[in-house]
Scaffold this motif. Sequence first.
Motif, PDB file in Angstrom:
ATOM      1  N   TYR A  33     -35.297  26.933  16.154  1.00 39.73           N
ATOM      2  CA  TYR A  33     -34.500  27.665  17.147  1.00 39.73           C
ATOM      3  C   TYR A  33     -33.160  28.253  16.475  1.00 39.73           C
ATOM      4  O   TYR A  33     -32.572  27.529  15.665  1.00 39.73           O
ATOM      5  N   TYR A  48     -36.508  31.269  19.657  1.00 42.36           N
ATOM      6  CA  TYR A  48     -37.169  30.226  18.976  1.00 42.36           C
ATOM      7  C   TYR A  48     -38.553  30.703  18.608  1.00 42.36           C
ATOM      8  O   TYR A  48     -39.182  31.610  18.543  1.00 42.36           O
ATOM      9  N   LEU A  55     -41.842  33.098  19.985  1.00 41.04           N
ATOM     10  CA  LEU A  55     -42.104  32.565  21.113  1.00 41.04           C
ATOM     11  C   LEU A  55     -41.257  33.449  22.425  1.00 41.04           C
ATOM     12  O   LEU A  55     -41.414  33.501  23.141  1.00 41.04           O
ATOM     13  N   GLU A  56     -39.939  33.132  22.229  1.00 39.04           N
ATOM     14  CA  GLU A  56     -39.316  33.538  22.963  1.00 39.04           C
ATOM     15  C   GLU A  56     -37.599  34.225  22.556  1.00 39.04           C
ATOM     16  O   GLU A  56     -37.053  33.627  21.451  1.00 39.04           O
TER      17      GLU A  56
END
Lengths: 115, 112
Positions: A33, A48, A55-56
């Motif tokens: 992260y 992250y 993923l995001e």
Amino acid sequence: DTGVSQDPRHKITKRGQNVTFRCDPISEHNRLYWYRQTLGQGPEFLTYFQNEAQLEKSRLLSDRFSAERPKGSFSTLEIQRTEQGDSAMYLCASSLQGILNYGYTFGSGTRLTVV
Amino acid sequence: GQSLEQPSEVTAVEGAIVQINCTYQTSGFYGLSWYQQHDGGAPTFLSYNALDGLEETGRFSSFLSRSDSYGYLLLQELQMKDSASYFCAVRVGRENTDKLIFGTGTRLQVFP
């Protein structure tokens, strides 16, 4: 294992320059992260990874920010055309998916100053 | 969106007990964490509550009430070294993804 390592510890750059930070997570951790923290505030989520997949990414993050984790191990965060508002501590953390009670392990951060 | 509220500052004396509250409004809530951060240091993990109730780890305990969207961190037998900032963080997300959203922190000052 020496924990989460970040490099450099400090970076001073002129406005408009590009900067790149590196994070080496705990080797067996598959999640990584990036957070940003300014004085008196809590860490703010940036993005992250799970292994090499991003993923995001925070919707607050402009297109000047990009992150990679090419082989699912270390990660880099690049800021292009830095602005004074980018001055902050950039924190990297890692965790092992599914092991929630162990929490995140944070690195000591990279302090960015844009002049 | 998500929001967390915690007091900005708390003071106490050595040996005392202090409680730091955290209320939250989130979607996709999975659990509540607490982190400690000394000045100039990295946040360090203290506790995680996924279910209602009290979790105890030495001098520190953490509580969660999901129905009230509320939790607290309880620090007992305070020591000078406990002077630090304490952050509550909610684990939020959707299927197969999750992240922590941090509050703005509570600065604890312990006096002799």
